[in-house]
Enzyme design. Structure first.
Site, PDB file in Angstrom:
ATOM      1  N   HIS A 168      64.456  56.636 -46.063  1.00 39.61           N
ATOM      2  CA  HIS A 168      64.270  57.270 -44.757  1.00 39.61           C
ATOM      3  C   HIS A 168      65.434  56.868 -43.859  1.00 39.61           C
ATOM      4  O   HIS A 168      66.089  55.840 -44.083  1.00 39.61           O
ATOM      5  CB  HIS A 168      62.960  56.812 -44.119  1.00 39.61           C
ATOM      6  CG  HIS A 168      61.744  57.353 -44.800  1.00 39.61           C
ATOM      7  ND1 HIS A 168      60.507  57.330 -44.203  1.00 39.61           N
ATOM      8  CD2 HIS A 168      61.561  57.920 -46.012  1.00 39.61           C
ATOM      9  CE1 HIS A 168      59.614  57.867 -45.023  1.00 39.61           C
ATOM     10  NE2 HIS A 168      60.234  58.229 -46.134  1.00 39.61           N
ATOM     11  N   GLU A 220      65.621  55.492 -40.956  1.00 38.34           N
ATOM     12  CA  GLU A 220      65.518  54.153 -40.387  1.00 38.34           C
ATOM     13  C   GLU A 220      65.886  53.079 -41.407  1.00 38.34           C
ATOM     14  O   GLU A 220      66.607  52.125 -41.097  1.00 38.34           O
ATOM     15  CB  GLU A 220      64.087  53.886 -39.874  1.00 38.34           C
ATOM     16  CG  GLU A 220      63.622  54.865 -38.830  1.00 38.34           C
ATOM     17  CD  GLU A 220      62.860  56.072 -39.377  1.00 38.34           C
ATOM     18  OE1 GLU A 220      61.952  56.559 -38.684  1.00 38.34           O
ATOM     19  OE2 GLU A 220      63.180  56.531 -40.499  1.00 38.34           O
ATOM     20  N   CYS A 243      57.372  56.315 -39.466  1.00 36.17           N
ATOM     21  CA  CYS A 243      56.172  56.190 -40.294  1.00 36.17           C
ATOM     22  C   CYS A 243      55.824  54.702 -40.474  1.00 36.17           C
ATOM     23  O   CYS A 243      56.555  53.811 -40.038  1.00 36.17           O
ATOM     24  CB  CYS A 243      56.406  56.844 -41.653  1.00 36.17           C
ATOM     25  SG  CYS A 243      57.567  55.943 -42.713  1.00 36.17           S
ATOM     26  N   CYS A 285      58.578  52.571 -42.213  1.00 38.75           N
ATOM     27  CA  CYS A 285      59.739  52.327 -41.360  1.00 38.75           C
ATOM     28  C   CYS A 285      59.422  51.361 -40.228  1.00 38.75           C
ATOM     29  O   CYS A 285      60.240  50.491 -39.907  1.00 38.75           O
ATOM     30  CB  CYS A 285      60.296  53.640 -40.837  1.00 38.75           C
ATOM     31  SG  CYS A 285      61.005  54.647 -42.163  1.00 38.75           S
TER      32      CYS A 285
END
Length: 162
Positions: free
Chosen positions: A64, A66, A94, A97
């Site tokens: 992701h 992040e 999420c 993260c």
């Protein structure tokens, strides 16, 4: 000099969110969900790392935006702890993260649009409100919210047409 002039016309948060939006758009070329992030040093206000979603490209469910930024910053700084930093991300992070951000000891999360289904800061789980963590985060949402949200909506409308 142009970058300085452009930056003075907008707030600090808008400037960095625009950088995150640039990263999100990079993900579009690879059919990734367009989420971008940048990590900024809170003292110098300099960019440490930037990235976008890459799970498809990297065959890695943890890639992701992040996490990509935290990995780059950790390598750059030679440390997995990233105190005195702020992460700007186009969508509310999420659970995975948020956990990574907490463990990295990032000071602040600034996000663009809420993620109503899986957002783990304000929309669903509200992880930073839990007392079990030994690190707390400052959270600010809604920075360039319409632009961040529109990018996601445009992406998913295109996916549905396919």
């Amino acid at each position: 000099m142009t970058q300085y002039l452009e930056r003075t016309k907008q707030t600090k948060h808008e400037y960095w969110m625009n950088r995150a939006l640039e990263q999100a758009r990079l993900g579009l070329s690879g059919s990734e969900v367009p989420i971008g992030a940048v990590l900024v040093d809170c003292d110098s206000e300099e960019l440490i790392a930037e990235g976008h979603n890459q799970p498809i490209e990297m065959n890695d469910p943890t890639a992701h935006a992040e996490v990509m930024v935290l990995r780059k910053a950790g390598q750059s700084r030679g440390n997995y702890r990233l105190p005195r930093t702020a992460i700007y991300v186009t969508m509310e992070p999420c659970t995975m993260c948020v956990g990574a951000i907490i463990h990295a000891r990032v000071d602040s999360v600034i996000f663009g649009a809420r993620e109503p289904k899986a957002g783990a800061l304000v929309s669903q789980q509200q992880l930073v409100a839990q007392s079990c963590y030994n690190h707390s985060l400052q959270v600010l949402g809604g920075i360039l919210e319409v632009r961040c949200s529109d990018l996601m909506q445009h992406f998913f409308k295109g996916k549905r047409r396919q």
